[in-house]
Scaffold this motif. Structure first.
Motif, short mmCIF file in Angstrom:
data_model
loop_
_atom_site.label_atom_id
_atom_site.label_comp_id
_atom_site.label_asym_id
_atom_site.label_seq_id
_atom_site.Cartn_x
_atom_site.Cartn_y
_atom_site.Cartn_z
N GLU A 145 38.18 -10.45 22.55
CA GLU A 145 39.44 -10.97 22.05
C GLU A 145 40.24 -9.86 21.37
N ALA A 157 43.98 -13.96 13.18
CA ALA A 157 42.60 -13.98 13.63
C ALA A 157 41.60 -14.23 12.50
N THR A 171 41.79 -20.68 11.69
CA THR A 171 41.52 -20.31 13.08
C THR A 171 40.07 -20.66 13.42
N ARG A 214 36.96 -20.56 16.17
CA ARG A 214 36.40 -19.96 17.39
C ARG A 214 35.40 -20.89 18.03
N THR A 225 39.60 -19.63 21.39
CA THR A 225 39.98 -19.52 19.99
C THR A 225 41.20 -20.39 19.74
#
Length: 306
Positions: free
Chosen positions: A140, A146, A151, A153, A208
């Protein structure tokens, strides 16, 4: 999904490792006639959008091979390819390795404008086993959100094929949530928003997930806005990485140096061979529909900036 009364028509015209079955059905790359590396991606290996209002609109595709060829032709003409709702993706390759020089190495054209970003996560892969297929490890490319606690995953959404025409597409996720990709009969009347070439009645997509920055600015459902992220995403009206390439095409730009492994650890890649772009948001915005990343061009920026 970027529609408002004044821009809808313009938009329409501007507009993990892959499973073995998808790899085997990938399209054959075009040969370059002049012997020179081409900045444009050379072919599409896989195109599997999530359900969305532009999926199956004006075309009928029965196999992954047909879907690849369709998406490849669209990119060649600089026409948008929609990735649908969360998790929908496209995988492309180049006729050469894209080198990492420490700066921006990739440029990706979307159709974002201020207040209407539909961010896509960008992944890269090196052809470690040398077989010319995207069957090695995806990394990624880190963006501004991020490291955010919002966020997620390894986020998985399962979309269920509707049993009747002109119906919303139900979904569930691995966080115990459920919803639908709404059917917008006023604008997109194809029988189904579920990709017809998906082999299963349940389309499972993992990636994600970014937090939604969509909101109704009017308070009465008439003016939906999709907030912009700072940097690192396709189809995002970024103040940092959205600028014109030397040939004038306005794109988001990406550094191979931003690659991270599954644990979030930086990875040094001297070059990459494949790029995957995947819708990173799951959101439904009233009458304008689902958030869906769109791509128009995917290019080796190294060949353009020299």
């Amino acid at each position: 999904m970027k529609k408002n009364p004044s821009l809808r028509s313009a938009r329409r015209f501007l507009l993990g490792t892959l499973p073995a079955a998808l790899i085997l059905s990938a399209c054959t790359p075009d040969e370059q006639s002049d012997g020179k590396d081409n900045a444009e991606c050379s072919h599409v290996y896989a195109y599997m959008p999530a359900p969305g209002q532009f999926i199956n609109e004006g075309y009928t595709l029965a196999t992954m091979e047909e879907a690849c060829a369709w998406a490849e032709d669209r990119l060649r003409q600089r026409l948008y390819v929609s990735l649908g709702a969360f998790g929908g993706y496209i995988v492309v390759g180049f006729d050469h390795a894209v080198s990492n020089d420490g700066g921006y190495n990739l440029s990706i054209r979307g159709n974002a404008y201020s207040g209407n970003s539909e961010p896509g996560i960008v992944w890269v892969m090196r052809d470690d086993n040398g077989n010319g297929l995207p069957d090695d490890t995806w990394y990624e490319l880190w963006g501004s959100d991020a490291d955010s606690t919002s966020t997620w995953r390894d986020y998985t959404v399962t979309y269920k094929r509707p049993t009747q025409a002109a119906q919303p597409v139900p979904w569930t996720d691995n966080h115990g949530q459920a919803g639908t990709v709404d059917y917008l009969a006023a604008y997109h009347r194809q029988d189904s928003y579920y990709p017809l070439w998906a082999a299963s009645e349940n389309l499972v997509l993992t990636g994600t997930r970014l937090a939604s920055h969509s909101h109704d600015a009017s308070g009465n459902g008439t003016l939906w806005l999709n907030g912009n992220l700072d940097w690192g995403y396709a189809d995002n009206f970024s103040s940092e990485d959205l600028f014109a390439d030397p040939d004038g095409l306005v794109c988001n730009h990406f550094r191979i140096n931003d690659a991270r492994d599954a644990g979030g650890k930086p990875v040094r890649l001297d070059e990459i061979h494949f790029v995957k772009i995947q819708t990173g948001v799951l959101a439904q915005c009233g009458w304008i529909g689902e958030v869906s990343t769109e791509v128009i061009a995917i290019r080796d920026y190294n060949l353009l900036k020299k």
